[in-house]
Design an enzyme around this catalytic site. Structure first.
Site, short mmCIF file in Angstrom:
data_model
loop_
_atom_site.label_atom_id
_atom_site.label_comp_id
_atom_site.label_asym_id
_atom_site.label_seq_id
_atom_site.Cartn_x
_atom_site.Cartn_y
_atom_site.Cartn_z
N CYS A 130 0.84 -1.42 -0.39
CA CYS A 130 0.45 -0.25 -0.05
C CYS A 130 0.43 1.11 -0.11
CB CYS A 130 -0.94 -0.14 0.84
SG CYS A 130 -1.69 -1.41 1.18
N LYS A 195 -7.79 -0.45 10.47
CA LYS A 195 -8.06 -1.57 10.08
C LYS A 195 -6.59 -2.43 10.07
CE LYS A 195 -7.20 -2.64 5.90
NZ LYS A 195 -6.79 -1.72 4.20
N ARG A 205 -8.61 -10.27 -2.18
CA ARG A 205 -7.27 -9.77 -3.32
C ARG A 205 -6.86 -10.39 -3.59
NH1 ARG A 205 -3.10 -9.63 2.66
NH2 ARG A 205 -3.99 -7.92 3.47
N GLU A 233 -5.48 5.62 17.18
CA GLU A 233 -5.80 5.86 14.99
C GLU A 233 -6.87 6.58 15.10
OE1 GLU A 233 -4.27 4.80 12.70
OE2 GLU A 233 -2.61 3.52 12.93
N LYS A 248 -12.69 -1.38 10.53
CA LYS A 248 -12.45 -3.32 9.66
C LYS A 248 -11.83 -4.04 9.88
CE LYS A 248 -10.88 -3.99 4.86
NZ LYS A 248 -10.02 -2.80 3.66
N TYR A 313 -20.73 -6.69 0.60
CA TYR A 313 -21.30 -7.25 -0.53
C TYR A 313 -22.30 -7.66 -0.54
CZ TYR A 313 -15.92 -6.18 -0.23
OH TYR A 313 -15.39 -6.19 -0.90
C1 PBG Z 1 -6.67 -1.27 -0.29
C2 PBG Z 1 -8.38 -1.96 0.29
C3 PBG Z 1 -8.02 -4.12 0.83
C4 PBG Z 1 -9.71 -4.44 1.48
C5 PBG Z 1 -10.27 -2.36 1.22
N1 PBG Z 1 -9.29 -1.72 1.07
C6 PBG Z 1 -7.25 -5.20 1.05
C7 PBG Z 1 -6.15 -5.04 1.76
O1 PBG Z 1 -5.74 -4.08 2.71
O2 PBG Z 1 -5.00 -5.84 1.36
C8 PBG Z 1 -10.46 -5.48 1.85
C9 PBG Z 1 -11.83 -5.30 1.62
C10 PBG Z 1 -12.05 -5.90 1.59
O3 PBG Z 1 -11.91 -7.70 2.16
O4 PBG Z 1 -13.15 -7.11 1.33
N2 PBG Z 1 -5.58 -1.49 0.94
#
Ligand code: PBG
Length: 327
Positions: A130, A195, A205, A233, A248, A313
């Site tokens: 990232c 996150k 992924r 955070e 998340k 989803y």
């Molecule tokens: C990008 C990102 C991710 C997800 C959302 N934005 C993947 C990650 O951090 O590896 C995950 C979303 C999902 O699993 O539904 N950084």
């Protein structure tokens, strides 16, 4: 009040009684629908680990956004899969990048739905991390400029909300600054504030083709056992200008959603991530659980914990289930 004077079952006898005393109500208003946009024409490729979800080229994407609009879903969030990846994630902030073009096309269709964009570099980096990589390190500060450029390019294309998901330190401030400098002071930031480095991102992924080519994301995403850190955070992101804060994943972190809502009172988003979706979906396909019942129970639990909105989803199915259009 004790038994037999108090009998909690009195208020559970029928659906109308239950409706009256129901504390948490899941609504279509709560849903944000994640979509994956890819290059090409006429593409609608099912993501094998997420049945019913697709990588779509812009033409098909617009049709799906129209369907979401017709179901009354208030927002989508877009993830892009570029044709080419490199070491500076140039596709992430290209004026003609996949997400930028998708936003413009959706805008032209004049739909009554918000377009949120995921601001991250991993889908555009050849190594899948990232941020900018040097040796085996993911560099923080040099990455901020690229993230800010990405967010700005989304706003310029017409994004309604930008949502940074990278977990670099200082990115909310960097994004707020650049947006304000360019007069986008009305574009809100939904920050992925807490996150976690989660195993539940596995199916995503595959969907976003963003698996790190070496190592993992534990040097920037949070360690799952921590909750005080999640509050720190979140406080940081709010100080830097976040308008909506996100937790998340959602289901394994309901305690974090609860604490963030209690502590800050800001609008809280929760991401019911790919692995959470796929677990329910897989069990449903095997006939092991009742999909509608379980999916709605999951979403309701996230709302009960304190989320004001849920990225899921299941958004289109949930919208139909809630409105009674689908049994
Ligand atoms: C990008 C990102 C991710 C997800 C959302 N934005 C993947 C990650 O951090 O590896 C995950 C979303 C999902 O699993 O539904 N950084």
């Amino acid at each position: 009040m004790y038994f037999p004077t108090y009998r909690p079952r009195r208020l559970r006898q029928n659906e109308n009684l239950r409706r009256l005393i129901r504390e948490t109500k899941l609504s279509v208003d709560d849903l944000i629908y994640p979509l994956f946009v890819t290059y090409g024409q006429g593409v609608k490729k099912e993501i094998s680990s997420m049945p019913g979800n697709y990588q779509m080229s812009i033409d098909n994407l617009v049709e799906e956004v129209k369907r979401a609009e017709s179901l009354g879903i208030p927002a989508i969030i877009l993830f892009g899969i570029p044709e080419q990846k490199d070491e500076t994630a140039s596709g992430a902030y290209a004026d003609k990048g996949i997400v930028q073009e998708a936003i413009r096309t959706i805008r032209k269709a004049n739909l009554n739905i918000l377009v949120i964009t995921d601001v991250c570099l991993c889908e555009y980096m050849s190594h899948g991390h990232c941020g900018i990589v040097e040796g085996d390190k993911v560099l923080n500060d040099p990455t901020l400029e690229l993230l800010a450029k990405t967010a700005l390019s989304h706003a310029e294309a017409g994004a309604d909300i930008v949502a940074p998901s990278d977990m670099m330190d200082g990115r909310v401030a960097a994004i707020r600054d650049i947006l304000d400098e360019h007069n986008f002071f009305d574009v809100p930031i939904m920050s992925y504030a807490a996150k976690y480095a989660s195993g539940f991102y596995g199916p995503f992924r595959e969907a976003a083709e963003s698996t790190p080519q070496f190592g993992d994301r534990r040097s920037y995403q949070m360690d799952p056992p921590n909750s005080l850190e999640a509050l720190r955070e979140t406080a940081l992101d709010i100080e830097e200008g976040a308008d909506i804060v996100m937790v998340k994943p959602a289901l394994p972190y309901l305690d974090i959603i609860y604490q963030v809502k209690q502590e800050f009172g800001l609008p809280v988003a929760a991401y019911n991530v790919s692995g959470e979706f796929s677990m329910v979906k897989a069990a449903a396909l095997k006939g092991w659980v009742d999909e509608k019942k379980v999916a709605l129970e999951v979403l309701t639990s996230i709302k009960r914990a304190g989320a004001d909105m849920i990225l899921t989803y299941y958004a289109p199915d949930a919208a139909e289930w809630i409105s009674g259009k689908q049994q």
